[in-house]
Design a protein around this motif. Structure first.
Motif, short mmCIF file in Angstrom:
data_model
loop_
_atom_site.label_atom_id
_atom_site.label_comp_id
_atom_site.label_asym_id
_atom_site.label_seq_id
_atom_site.Cartn_x
_atom_site.Cartn_y
_atom_site.Cartn_z
N THR A 73 0.86 -1.17 0.00
CA THR A 73 0.00 0.00 0.00
C THR A 73 0.90 1.22 0.00
OG1 THR A 73 -1.75 -1.14 1.21
CG2 THR A 73 -1.80 1.27 1.25
N PHE A 74 0.58 2.17 -0.88
CA PHE A 74 1.35 3.41 -0.98
C PHE A 74 0.43 4.58 -0.68
CE2 PHE A 74 2.75 7.01 -3.69
CZ PHE A 74 3.91 7.32 -2.98
N VAL A 75 0.91 5.52 0.15
CA VAL A 75 0.14 6.71 0.51
C VAL A 75 1.00 7.93 0.24
CG1 VAL A 75 -0.99 7.97 2.38
CG2 VAL A 75 -1.05 5.46 2.35
N THR A 76 0.43 8.90 -0.47
CA THR A 76 1.08 10.19 -0.65
C THR A 76 0.06 11.28 -0.35
OG1 THR A 76 2.43 11.58 -2.12
CG2 THR A 76 0.63 10.33 -3.14
N TYR A 77 0.55 12.41 0.10
CA TYR A 77 -0.36 13.49 0.48
C TYR A 77 0.38 14.82 0.36
CZ TYR A 77 2.29 12.87 4.73
OH TYR A 77 3.32 12.73 5.62
N GLY A 78 -0.36 15.87 0.35
CA GLY A 78 0.24 17.20 0.28
C GLY A 78 -0.82 18.26 0.50
N GLU A 79 -0.34 19.48 0.57
CA GLU A 79 -1.23 20.63 0.76
C GLU A 79 -1.02 21.63 -0.36
OE1 GLU A 79 -1.39 22.57 4.52
OE2 GLU A 79 -1.11 20.70 5.61
N ARG A 80 -2.08 22.28 -0.74
CA ARG A 80 -2.05 23.43 -1.62
C ARG A 80 -2.81 24.52 -0.92
NH1 ARG A 80 -2.79 21.74 -7.80
NH2 ARG A 80 -0.70 20.96 -8.11
N GLY A 81 -2.13 25.61 -0.66
CA GLY A 81 -2.78 26.63 0.14
C GLY A 81 -3.01 26.05 1.52
N ASP A 82 -4.24 26.05 1.96
CA ASP A 82 -4.55 25.48 3.27
C ASP A 82 -5.43 24.24 3.16
OD1 ASP A 82 -6.81 26.73 2.40
OD2 ASP A 82 -7.25 27.75 4.28
N ARG A 83 -5.43 23.59 1.99
CA ARG A 83 -6.26 22.40 1.76
C ARG A 83 -5.38 21.19 1.45
NH1 ARG A 83 -11.15 24.94 0.12
NH2 ARG A 83 -11.42 26.48 1.76
N TRP A 84 -5.71 20.04 1.99
CA TRP A 84 -4.93 18.84 1.78
C TRP A 84 -5.52 17.96 0.68
CZ3 TRP A 84 -7.71 14.48 2.28
CH2 TRP A 84 -8.84 14.50 3.11
N LYS A 85 -4.66 17.10 0.13
CA LYS A 85 -5.05 16.06 -0.82
C LYS A 85 -4.27 14.81 -0.46
CE LYS A 85 -6.04 19.02 -4.77
NZ LYS A 85 -5.87 19.22 -6.20
N SER A 86 -4.84 13.65 -0.72
CA SER A 86 -4.12 12.40 -0.49
C SER A 86 -4.57 11.35 -1.49
CB SER A 86 -4.37 11.90 0.94
OG SER A 86 -5.72 11.53 1.11
N VAL A 87 -3.66 10.42 -1.76
CA VAL A 87 -3.96 9.29 -2.64
C VAL A 87 -3.46 8.03 -1.95
CG1 VAL A 87 -3.42 8.18 -4.85
CG2 VAL A 87 -3.87 10.64 -4.76
N VAL A 88 -4.26 6.97 -2.01
CA VAL A 88 -3.90 5.67 -1.48
C VAL A 88 -4.00 4.67 -2.62
CG1 VAL A 88 -4.47 3.84 0.17
CG2 VAL A 88 -4.78 6.26 0.80
N ALA A 89 -2.92 3.89 -2.82
CA ALA A 89 -2.88 2.87 -3.87
C ALA A 89 -2.51 1.54 -3.23
CB ALA A 89 -1.86 3.24 -4.94
N SER A 90 -3.25 0.49 -3.56
CA SER A 90 -2.96 -0.85 -3.03
C SER A 90 -2.87 -1.84 -4.18
CB SER A 90 -4.07 -1.30 -2.08
OG SER A 90 -4.16 -0.42 -0.99
N GLY A 91 -1.92 -2.77 -4.06
CA GLY A 91 -1.75 -3.78 -5.09
C GLY A 91 -0.53 -4.61 -4.82
N ARG A 92 0.07 -5.11 -5.89
CA ARG A 92 1.24 -5.98 -5.79
C ARG A 92 2.47 -5.19 -6.25
NH1 ARG A 92 1.77 -10.44 -3.05
NH2 ARG A 92 3.04 -12.00 -4.02
N LEU A 93 3.52 -5.18 -5.44
CA LEU A 93 4.78 -4.55 -5.80
C LEU A 93 5.63 -5.59 -6.53
CD1 LEU A 93 6.41 -1.89 -5.31
CD2 LEU A 93 7.56 -3.14 -3.48
N VAL A 94 6.09 -5.25 -7.75
CA VAL A 94 6.90 -6.19 -8.54
C VAL A 94 8.14 -5.49 -9.07
CG1 VAL A 94 4.96 -7.66 -9.20
CG2 VAL A 94 5.59 -5.75 -10.65
N SER A 95 9.20 -6.26 -9.23
CA SER A 95 10.44 -5.73 -9.77
C SER A 95 10.28 -5.47 -11.26
CB SER A 95 11.57 -6.74 -9.55
OG SER A 95 12.74 -6.31 -10.23
N THR A 96 10.85 -4.38 -11.75
CA THR A 96 10.80 -4.10 -13.19
C THR A 96 11.90 -4.86 -13.93
OG1 THR A 96 12.21 -2.15 -12.98
CG2 THR A 96 9.82 -1.80 -12.85
N ALA A 97 12.75 -5.58 -13.20
CA ALA A 97 13.81 -6.35 -13.84
C ALA A 97 13.26 -7.60 -14.52
CB ALA A 97 14.87 -6.74 -12.81
N ASP A 98 12.07 -8.02 -14.15
CA ASP A 98 11.42 -9.17 -14.77
C ASP A 98 11.30 -8.91 -16.27
OD1 ASP A 98 9.62 -11.04 -15.82
OD2 ASP A 98 8.32 -10.99 -14.07
#
Length: 150
Positions: A73-98
C-alpha cells in the motif's frame, strides 16, 4: 465561513496531483502476520497506465528486507494553500527487472516525472544499491479537502 469536507478526487485531478512526482510512504506486507514494513519513498507516476514507479534501496546497506513481490500500500499526500489532498494505492509490488515487464516498465518510466532522490541513507546515494519496482494498483483512491457550500 465555509465548512470543510473530504471528497473523492476525479481521475484527472488525481493524475494531476500524482503527476508532479514526490514522496510518500510504502507499506509492504510481511506475510507472517507481523505489522507491515513501512518506509518513506520517492515515486514517479505514469498517468497513462495509472502505475507507480519506485527506486528502492536494496541490499544490506538499505537496512530493509528485500522488496520482492509482495502486497503493498502506498500513501502520498500534500497541501495546496490550506487544503490537503491524499492518494492511497494498493496492489502488488513487482520488480521491473522481470523480462516480461522490462519493456513496458521502460515506457512507463519515460512517462513519469523525474523520481526525486531522497537521501535518508547516511551515506552518498552513489554508494547505495537501488532497483526499480512498480505498483500496478488494484485499488486507487484520492481524496481532497473542499469547502462545502451552504
Amino acid at each position: 465561513m465555509s465548512d470543510l469536507d473530504a471528497v473523492r478526487m476525479d481521475a484527472d485531478e488525481r493524475d494531476e496531483f500524482l503527476g508532479r512526482a514526490g514522496t510518500g510512504v510504502l507499506s509492504l506486507s510481511t506475510g507472517d502476520g507481523d505489522p507491515p514494513h513501512s518506509v518513506p519513498v520517492s515515486y514517479g507516476y505514469d498517468p497513462v497506465d495509472a502505475v507507480f514507479y519506485f527506486r528502492l534501496a536494496v541490499g544490506e546497506e538499505s537496512g530493509k528486507a528485500e522488496p520482492t513481490e509482495r502486497d503493498a500500500t502506498f500513501v502520498t499526500y500534500g497541501e495546496r494553500g490550506d487544503r490537503w489532498k491524499s492518494v492511497v494505492a494498493s496492489g502488488r509490488l513487482v520488480s521491473t527487472a522481470d523480462e516480461s515487464l522490462s519493456t513496458e516498465a521502460l515506457a512507463g518510466l519515460e512517462r513519469t516525472s523525474r523520481i526525486p532522490i531522497v537521501d535518508v541513507f547516511g551515506k552518498p546515494t552513489n554508494q547505495v544499491t537501488f532497483e526499480f519496482y512498480r505498483l500496478d494498483p488494484d485499488r486507487l483512491t484520492g481524496r481532497a479537502e473542499r469547502s462545502m457550500e451552504p
